[in-house]
Design a protein around this motif. Sequence first.
Motif, PDB file in Angstrom:
ATOM      1  N   GLU A   1       0.820  -1.213   0.000  1.00  0.00           N
ATOM      2  CA  GLU A   1       0.000   0.000   0.000  1.00  0.00           C
ATOM      3  C   GLU A   1       0.857   1.266   0.000  1.00  0.00           C
ATOM      4  O   GLU A   1       0.651   2.148  -0.820  1.00  0.00           O
ATOM      5  N   ARG A   2       1.769   1.357   0.931  1.00  0.00           N
ATOM      6  CA  ARG A   2       2.615   2.547   1.067  1.00  0.00           C
ATOM      7  C   ARG A   2       4.014   2.104   1.458  1.00  0.00           C
ATOM      8  O   ARG A   2       4.191   1.117   2.158  1.00  0.00           O
ATOM      9  N   CYS A   3       4.996   2.884   1.033  1.00  0.00           N
ATOM     10  CA  CYS A   3       6.380   2.571   1.378  1.00  0.00           C
ATOM     11  C   CYS A   3       7.160   3.880   1.470  1.00  0.00           C
ATOM     12  O   CYS A   3       7.081   4.718   0.571  1.00  0.00           O
TER      13      CYS A   3
END
Length: 121
Positions: A74-76
Amino acid sequence: MGTAAGPAFDTEALRRGIEGHSAADLLSLYADDAELRVVDHNTQPSHPMVKHGRDEIAGMLNDVYSRDMTHKLERCVVQGDQVAFTESCQYPDGVKVLASSMVSLRDGKIVEHTLLQAWDE
């Protein structure tokens, strides 16, 4: 005189590893002496599940990737030798899992990984 930068962490390799269908790509991001600590409903903070080295981590990842489920990065966020990311997963019956990870790097490889996860019950 500047300092030499170490190898960069490959966030696209992380995405391919997480969203792939086998543990091999994800496992390649870990150093041989990496440690993975998992905290969830079953392995609470005072007694986390801890895997030492790529062989133990491989056992866990092979189990996870043998299941019929989808995984999505999803997010990094990468800052120096630290990486934080969230991952969502879903089983065919609709049960969802959300995981948040904090990672420390050495020479572009994961050496410490703390994973917090929760799932529908």
